[in-house]
Design a protein around this motif. Sequence first.
Motif, mmCIF file in Angstrom:
data_model
loop_
_atom_site.group_PDB
_atom_site.id
_atom_site.type_symbol
_atom_site.label_atom_id
_atom_site.label_comp_id
_atom_site.label_asym_id
_atom_site.label_seq_id
_atom_site.Cartn_x
_atom_site.Cartn_y
_atom_site.Cartn_z
ATOM 1 N N TYR A 136 -36.330 2.133 23.221
ATOM 2 C CA TYR A 136 -36.917 2.574 24.363
ATOM 3 C C TYR A 136 -37.043 4.253 24.401
ATOM 4 C CZ TYR A 136 -37.854 2.999 29.348
ATOM 5 O OH TYR A 136 -38.539 3.278 30.431
ATOM 6 N N VAL A 137 -38.215 4.620 24.711
ATOM 7 C CA VAL A 137 -38.507 6.075 24.566
ATOM 8 C C VAL A 137 -38.205 6.819 26.266
ATOM 9 C CG1 VAL A 137 -40.305 7.942 24.085
ATOM 10 C CG2 VAL A 137 -39.986 5.862 22.687
ATOM 11 N N PHE A 138 -37.453 7.687 26.119
ATOM 12 C CA PHE A 138 -37.164 8.251 27.412
ATOM 13 C C PHE A 138 -37.842 9.654 27.406
ATOM 14 C CE2 PHE A 138 -33.634 5.678 27.223
ATOM 15 C CZ PHE A 138 -33.475 4.977 28.376
ATOM 16 N N ASP A 139 -38.590 10.013 28.569
ATOM 17 C CA ASP A 139 -39.599 11.524 28.800
ATOM 18 C C ASP A 139 -38.420 12.457 29.080
ATOM 19 O OD1 ASP A 139 -41.918 10.427 27.535
ATOM 20 O OD2 ASP A 139 -42.252 9.135 29.546
ATOM 21 N N LEU A 140 -37.965 13.068 28.413
ATOM 22 C CA LEU A 140 -37.056 14.239 29.069
ATOM 23 C C LEU A 140 -37.649 15.210 29.728
ATOM 24 C CD1 LEU A 140 -34.400 14.509 26.058
ATOM 25 C CD2 LEU A 140 -34.426 13.000 27.994
ATOM 26 N N ASN A 141 -38.839 15.666 29.074
ATOM 27 C CA ASN A 141 -39.887 16.608 29.899
ATOM 28 C C ASN A 141 -41.020 16.510 28.714
ATOM 29 O OD1 ASN A 141 -39.633 18.367 27.528
ATOM 30 N ND2 ASN A 141 -37.939 19.256 28.363
ATOM 31 N N GLU A 142 -42.153 17.325 29.374
ATOM 32 C CA GLU A 142 -43.403 17.257 28.410
ATOM 33 C C GLU A 142 -43.208 17.344 27.108
ATOM 34 O OE1 GLU A 142 -47.711 19.601 28.770
ATOM 35 O OE2 GLU A 142 -46.224 20.060 29.980
ATOM 36 N N ASN A 143 -42.217 18.029 26.578
ATOM 37 C CA ASN A 143 -42.354 18.251 25.167
ATOM 38 C C ASN A 143 -41.043 17.479 24.236
ATOM 39 O OD1 ASN A 143 -44.525 20.266 25.169
ATOM 40 N ND2 ASN A 143 -43.045 21.715 25.965
#
Length: 303
Positions: free
Chosen positions: A199-206
């Motif tokens: 699963y890919v978690f978006d921590l922030n934009e980068n």
Amino acid sequence: MKKTLILIILLIFAINMHSQQDPQYTQYMYNMNVINPAYAGSSETTSIGILYRNQWEGLEGAPKTGTMNIHFPAGRNVGFGFSAISDEIGPVSETNLYIDFSYTLNLENENRIAFGLKMGGTFHDIGLANLTTIDPDDPFFANDINENTPNFGAGIYFYKPNKYYLSISVPNILESVHLDTNDFNIGTEARHFFASAGYVFDLNENFKLKPHAFLKYAVESPTSIDLNANLFMYDFLEFGLGYRTDDSVTAMVNFLVSPSVRIGYAYDSIQSELSFLTKASHEIFINFDINFKSKVSRSPRYF
């Protein structure tokens, strides 16, 4: 004599264990259609991957594995692929050649489920005749063994592009015997079961974080489980750390050197009983994603 003894020990160890355990991969997420044919065509580009693994560094006759795979979408919901695996351990050499087919169903919320079939064969060579043995008249070591066996596999791949995935596969459904002496079977091609999820978690934009796990199981062999966490930075650089049960602590890094080329390296620190003989395994790969259709976006791949 020492070299011969090591090779004989490796032969017995390799055939008894390695023939029951398919090659080990640390960067399996970039080598997926070798394991699961349902992955073929999922990247929506023509993907070519080359991987090389040097297992148990410094141990003479230790496993060395090379793979090459290509897969691509071939029409609406259909994918095709090809994979080649070359695996050597001591005097044992094995080459696997397979073609892959997948069919994908589009579900709600951009979810997809793909079903795959894999067909091909194994070319098995065991160099026994040139080994120096304690008993030179032992008929078991009189001749080399050269065998070709057909096989097929199947898999299911559920995913949302660049968000999560669940993979289940059996790449070699048929079992075969390569060495059988005095009614004692010490060389088999065992059926393997693979499962992986991430699963890919978006921590922030980068920055993105991907926890993922991989399981490999074969009857009468130890179950292998990889637990990993990878950090993506600016869709360019990826770092990962992991643990393989009763085997090793792993680290990996890869770079997107161009929009279509990714290279990577993995290091396994051996923690098993073999740690007194060898300290590490190494693995490198290079992947190419070739976009023949300009309308297909070049979004980064996270699995």
